[in-house]
Design an enzyme around this catalytic site. Structure first.
Site, PDB file in Angstrom:
ATOM      1  N   TYR A 143       0.845  -1.206   0.000  1.00 25.47           N
ATOM      2  CA  TYR A 143       0.000   0.000   0.000  1.00 25.47           C
ATOM      3  C   TYR A 143       0.876   1.251   0.000  1.00 25.47           C
ATOM      4  CZ  TYR A 143      -3.848  -3.141   1.070  1.00 25.47           C
ATOM      5  OH  TYR A 143      -4.754  -4.154   1.025  1.00 25.47           O
ATOM      6  N   HIS A 144       1.871   1.249  -0.871  1.00 20.79           N
ATOM      7  CA  HIS A 144       2.679   2.446  -1.046  1.00 20.79           C
ATOM      8  C   HIS A 144       3.362   2.401  -2.414  1.00 20.79           C
ATOM      9  CE1 HIS A 144       5.791  -0.308   0.767  1.00 20.79           C
ATOM     10  NE2 HIS A 144       6.471   0.170  -0.260  1.00 20.79           N
TER      11      HIS A 144
END
Ligand code: TYD
Length: 142
Positions: A49-50
């Site tokens: 999630y980045h």
């Protein structure tokens, strides 16, 4: 064009088993400055999630499997990592998520730079805004 770029590692196997050697300056397209691995991921947990602004990485699933999602702000693709002789190249500006880790999964990551929190984009809306800006800048150059 697909977001999924595989790097194939040669297997040096014999009757005793398999061996993969990764040497600086051979198949990995950057200088390897850091190696880390993700293991014992709890059931149902997703990671990532980045995106990174500049970091380049190659992820290799040494044991078990997990599903990698790559997203460049326009296209989203997912792929299973389940082979110790194949790495996925993740370039800068790519949102990544890892899902569906098998119980024994060991995910090895080769990285082009030391850990630097300032290189992370952890907010998806910010990531979309940055990629939109860079597409506008690229289109103005043409
Ligand atoms: P993070 O990159 O958020 O993990 P993932 O994207 O796989 O979910 O890293 C988790 C924590 O570990 C975070 O506090 C940063 C730290 N970390 C380091 O200190 N060095 C590293 O090389 C990495 C990858 C993470």
């Amino acid at each position: 064009m697909s977001l999924i770029k595989w790097i194939d590692f040669q297997t040096l196997g014999d009757e005793r088993g398999s061996l993969v050697s990764i040497e600086q300056g051979k198949v990995v397209p950057f200088e390897i400055k850091r190696v880390y691995y993700i293991y014992r991921t709890a059931e149902g947990v997703s990671r990532g999630y980045h995106a990174h602004r500049n970091l380049q990485q190659v992820a290799i699933c040494l044991v078990g499997k997990c599903r990698m999602v790559l997203d460049d702000g326009v296209t989203r693709e997912d792929v299973w990592l389940d082979c110790a002789t194949k790495g996925i190249l993740i370039e800068g500006g790519m949102w990544r998520e890892m899902h569906d880790f098998s119980e024994q999964c060991v995910l090895l990551v080769l990285a082009s730079a030391p850990y630097d929190e300032a290189d992370y984009i952890r907010n998806y809306e910010e990531f979309l805004a940055i990629t939109r800006q860079s597409r506008i800048a690229t289109s103005l150059q043409c």
